[in-house]
Write an enzyme that holds these catalytic residues in place. Structure first.
Site: not given
Ligand SMILES: Cc1cn([C@H]2C[C@H](O)[C@@H](COP(=O)(O)OP(=O)(O)O[C@H]3O[C@@H](C)C(=O)[C@@H](O)[C@H]3O)O2)c(=O)[nH]c1=O
Length: 183
Positions: A71, A118, A46-48, A165-166, A61, A130, A141, A58
């Site tokens: 990653k 990260h 997967q690419d994000n 959330k964080d 995680h 990433y 998560e 951020r």
């Protein structure tokens, strides 16, 4: 391409060959064969890409169990302070973190393997990209609070912008004690 070790076991810094001319510059940000030859991870699922305004933080995680992700991270626009924290109990660098100054000009990339948390802070309006060795799994998560008082991460941001959330993530100590359910 230049590969450097870091203070964290198995975290690698990758500096691509940049070809500059009157138009600008070019570099290969990923090449399966080159990565394979260099002994780097080359299988990504997967690419994000995310955009963060200046002062966004951020992280920190990771995904748990079989959903853990390696990653390969880099900055496409702007500048970020990137961080990897070693969560592997058997690792000589367990509990240690390193900060990396990443920007769009150097093309510098960091490979952060499974077993690390990260995160990053946007020091300018930034586009972050990433590649992940595993797919996103919402139920896997997990994270550690970005401003953990035992880690004392020098974030270099005056007024951090952090998702709700964080803000709810456990401290490193709570995570280690397993006293926090991630979902
Ligand atoms: C990470 C991710 C999120 N999403 C969705 C969920 C949510 O609605 C929205 C925003 O998600 P988040 O707030 O978790 O995004 P963000 O805080 O940018 O999460 C990322 O942070 C950095 C530091 C990492 O290391 C990544 O692995 C990832 O956890 O995007 C996906 O659909 N796929 C994904 O792979």
């Amino acid at each position: 391409m230049n590969i450097r070790s870091t203070t964290l076991k198995d975290v690698i810094e990758i500096i691509p060959n940049i070809f500059s001319d009157e138009r600008g510059f070019f570099f290969e940000s990923f090449n399966e064969n080159t990565w394979k030859k260099q002994g780097l991870p080359y299988s990504f699922k997967q690419d994000n890409q995310s955009y963060s305004i200046k002062n966004v933080v951020r992280g920190l995680h990771f995904q748990t169990g079989e959903h853990a992700q390696g990653k390969l991270v880099r900055v496409i626009k702007g500048r970020v302070l990137d961080i990897a924290l070693d969560l592997r109990q058997e690792s000589p660098t367990f509990g240690k973190y390193e900060l990396f100054d990443l920007d769009s000009e150097s093309g510098k990339m960091i490979y952060i393997p499974e077993g690390f948390a990260h995160g990053f802070a946007a020091l300018e309006d930034s586009i972050f990209h990433y590649k992940c060795t595993g797919e996103y799994c919402k139920s896997a998560e997990a994270g550690i609070h970005w401003n953990d008082s035992s880690l004392k991460i020098p974030w270099e941001v005056d007024s951090p912008i952090v998702s709700l959330k964080d803000q709810m993530l456990p401290t490193f100590e709570e995570y280690l004690q397993g006293s926090y359910s991630v979902n």
